[in-house]
Design a protein around this motif. Structure first.
Motif, mmCIF file in Angstrom:
data_model
loop_
_atom_site.group_PDB
_atom_site.id
_atom_site.type_symbol
_atom_site.label_atom_id
_atom_site.label_comp_id
_atom_site.label_asym_id
_atom_site.label_seq_id
_atom_site.Cartn_x
_atom_site.Cartn_y
_atom_site.Cartn_z
ATOM 1 N N ARG A 35 0.810 -1.220 0.000
ATOM 2 C CA ARG A 35 0.000 0.000 0.000
ATOM 3 C C ARG A 35 0.847 1.275 0.000
ATOM 4 N NH1 ARG A 35 -3.995 -3.061 3.439
ATOM 5 N NH2 ARG A 35 -5.790 -3.349 2.047
ATOM 6 N N ALA A 41 -0.218 2.491 -3.184
ATOM 7 C CA ALA A 41 -1.651 2.822 -3.282
ATOM 8 C C ALA A 41 -2.264 2.696 -1.896
ATOM 9 C CB ALA A 41 -2.352 1.886 -4.268
ATOM 10 N N PRO A 42 -2.201 3.753 -1.088
ATOM 11 C CA PRO A 42 -2.613 3.671 0.324
ATOM 12 C C PRO A 42 -4.051 3.218 0.536
ATOM 13 C CG PRO A 42 -1.404 5.696 -0.096
ATOM 14 C CD PRO A 42 -1.652 5.076 -1.423
ATOM 15 N N THR A 43 -4.943 3.485 -0.412
ATOM 16 C CA THR A 43 -6.358 3.145 -0.213
ATOM 17 C C THR A 43 -6.763 1.863 -0.938
ATOM 18 O OG1 THR A 43 -7.014 4.531 -2.093
ATOM 19 C CG2 THR A 43 -6.949 5.579 0.079
ATOM 20 N N ALA A 44 -5.800 1.147 -1.488
ATOM 21 C CA ALA A 44 -6.133 -0.055 -2.261
ATOM 22 C C ALA A 44 -6.792 -1.111 -1.368
ATOM 23 C CB ALA A 44 -4.876 -0.630 -2.903
ATOM 24 N N PRO A 45 -7.910 -1.698 -1.791
ATOM 25 C CA PRO A 45 -8.544 -2.768 -1.013
ATOM 26 C C PRO A 45 -7.744 -4.064 -1.116
ATOM 27 C CG PRO A 45 -9.707 -2.460 -3.076
ATOM 28 C CD PRO A 45 -8.656 -1.380 -3.019
ATOM 29 N N ASP A 46 -8.060 -5.010 -0.245
ATOM 30 C CA ASP A 46 -7.343 -6.285 -0.261
ATOM 31 C C ASP A 46 -7.447 -6.982 -1.606
ATOM 32 O OD1 ASP A 46 -6.639 -5.818 2.321
ATOM 33 O OD2 ASP A 46 -7.849 -7.418 3.218
#
Length: 532
Positions: free
Chosen positions: A410, A413-418
């Motif tokens: 992350r 991409a800090p907000t990337a979902p699992d």
């Protein structure tokens, strides 16, 4: 102090609480002095102060320490950001142990500036002024009590210059000691392989002795300052006592009041001269912080940034670049074009400037002459973070941090979902391995990715790059250090997962797995076709 301005409410609140606590102590003993002849009546009046005094001390400690912790946290973040702006290409010539000391110990030393200098000095000023007001009816008594206390207020400024030299030497020695400890440990394999642990230990002992000597000199000055403070408080007590003996029964009440006020002031003023040493230590630490934080940034941000272009074709025109003025140029009149969707292989031996080119494209460095454009816009007119949203890089030493797999991914991409993390891991060819781990995405990577093999760590780093939406990928020696079989498998994965993006593969050789649309060689600071 300018850095701490956002915490002004907390800082001023702590100072006010300290002043209130000191004044309550002053009031407690002043009232005791007035009532010393009538304890029965005075006891009832003293009871509220007896309760308020410790309560105010608790509030003061809580407020001042809360203010300090918040201010120091802000300072650490500010310092980290300044370092990030000034060392985008890495620590370089700076020593990591010394920088660690500046980030941790030197920032922590600044807590004394507030807790042991600013708060005590301002509180002591209030105490001296109130003491003068309470004894105003007897000017001579006021002078005898308040004058030594006022001198104690001046001692920190008088003692600070002498302590500054010892404090500066101590801060420098502390930085050298940390560097002497951290550097051999970071390269412990090489240290042990060369049987150099004894030499490293001897160097550590030498730096430790130098630090101890500097600390002894500082402690000596602190001890003298403390003794001076004690003498001045005793002088105030003796002044009140002498005035009482001289005036006899007629001045007994004021004399007792003066004695009690001097006793009350002792807490605030007795150790105040040591604030001079505290100021010197804080100044030395601040100097080391600003020395690193105020170095010129290697790449200046544009004053008026241009809008990020829609296209992402790269063009380098007449580039001349050297890392420092005293080093020979890496590039002379370098010209290169990377159209959108191109797959460029850039070959060259070690030292040819391949990694320097990556640093220029990522805006980690800036050319001395020429220009680089992204989508037709000069990189110099684009903010660095905007450039790095368009251009991502996978380097030969891509680092995995001592955190979970998910946290490492992350970063891109800090907000990337699992679900997005799993897709990136699967594309990088490491998803199945991560699924077999008991903690899955929560698995710790260890420092430097020590939990995984070299090939596995490289695939995790590739998954992190794939999470980025950047249309341009720089692959800077991405297979360095891998065995032939792992290298081939990794390059096959790269060919598949980078489809649709512009790719600049920087390497010293091709293995045959790569399928570039163009092959160039970097020779003598210029780009030539592979055939040339």
């Amino acid at each position: 102090m300018g850095l701490w301005r956002p915490r002004a409410t907390w800082l001023l609140g702590g100072i006010a609480a300290a002043a209130v606590a000191a004044l309550l102590g002053l009031a407690l003993l002043a009232m005791a002095g007035e009532r010393v002849a009538a304890l029965a009546a005075g006891g009832l009046l003293l009871l509220p102060l007896v309760v308020l005094r410790p309560a105010s001390r608790w509030v003061e400690r809580m407020l001042t320490h809360a203010a300090t912790f918040r201010a120091l946290a802000d300072t650490r973040v500010w310092f980290f950001r300044r370092l990030a702006e000034r060392m985008p290409a890495g620590i370089g010539l700076h020593r990591s142990g010394d920088l660690l000391g500046r980030l941790v110990a030197d920032v922590e030393a600044l807590d004394r500036l507030y807790l042991s200098a600013i708060v005590p000095v301002l509180t002591a000023i209030v105490v001296v002024l109130v003491t003068l007001a309470l004894l105003a009816g007897a000017p001579l008594l006021a002078a005898l009590v308040a004058l030594p206390l006022a001198v104690a207020l001046l001692l920190p400024l008088l003692l600070a210059p002498g302590a500054a030299r010892a404090a500066a030497a101590g801060a420098t020695a502390q930085g050298r000691l940390r560097a002497a400890a951290v550097d051999p440990l970071m390269g412990i394999e090489d240290t042990l392989a060369a049987n150099a642990e004894a030499r490293a230990g001897a160097a550590l002992a030498t730096e430790g002795a130098a630090l101890a000597a500097a600390q002894r000199r500082l402690a000596w000055r602190g001890a003298w300052a403390g003794a001076a403070g004690a003498v001045l408080v005793q002088a105030a007590l003796l002044g009140a006592l002498g005035w009482g003996l001289e005036t006899g029964a007629s001045g007994l009440g004021l004399a007792v009041l003066g004695l009690f006020l001097a006793v009350a002031a002792a807490e605030s003023i007795g150790t105040l001269p040591r604030a001079g040493t505290t100021l010197a230590i804080a100044a030395a630490s601040a100097r080391r912080l600003f020395e690193a934080a105020d170095t010129p940034a290697p790449v200046a941000e544009p004053v008026t940034p241009a809008e990020l272009p829609a296209g992402y074709a790269l063009r380098l025109e007449h580039i001349r670049f050297a890392w420092t003025p005293d080093r020979p140029p890496v590039f002379e009149d370098l010209a290169l074009e990377v159209p959108e969707g191109a797959r460029l292989a850039l070959l060259g031996p070690s030292g040819a400037g391949k990694s320097s080119l990556a640093a220029l494209l990522l805006k980690l460095a800036a050319p001395q002459e020429g220009r680089i454009t992204l989508g037709g816009v000069d990189l110099a007119n684009l903010p660095a973070d905007a450039v790095r949203r368009r251009i991502a890089c996978l380097t030969q030493d891509a680092r995995l941090f001592d955190d979970s797999i998910a946290a490492n991914l992350r970063i891109a991409a800090p907000t990337a979902p699992d679900a997005a993390l799993w897709r990136a891991l699967d594309r990088a060819g490491i998803g199945e391995l991560v699924r077999t781990l008991p903690d899955g995405l929560a698995t710790g990577c260890g420092e430097g990715g020590a939990r995984f093999s070299g090939g596995q760590a490289r695939r995790l780093a590739l998954a992190r790059v794939l999470l980025s939406a950047a249309p341009v990928l720089i692959l800077d020696e991405p297979t360095a250090g891998l065995d032939a079989e792992t290298e081939r498998a990794f390059l096959e994965t790269l060919e598949t997962v980078t489809a649709g993006r512009s790719v600049i593969l920087i390497t010293h050789r091709l293995t045959g797995v790569e399928r570039p649309t163009r092959i160039l060689r970097l020779v003598g600071g210029r780009v030539l076709s592979a055939a040339g």
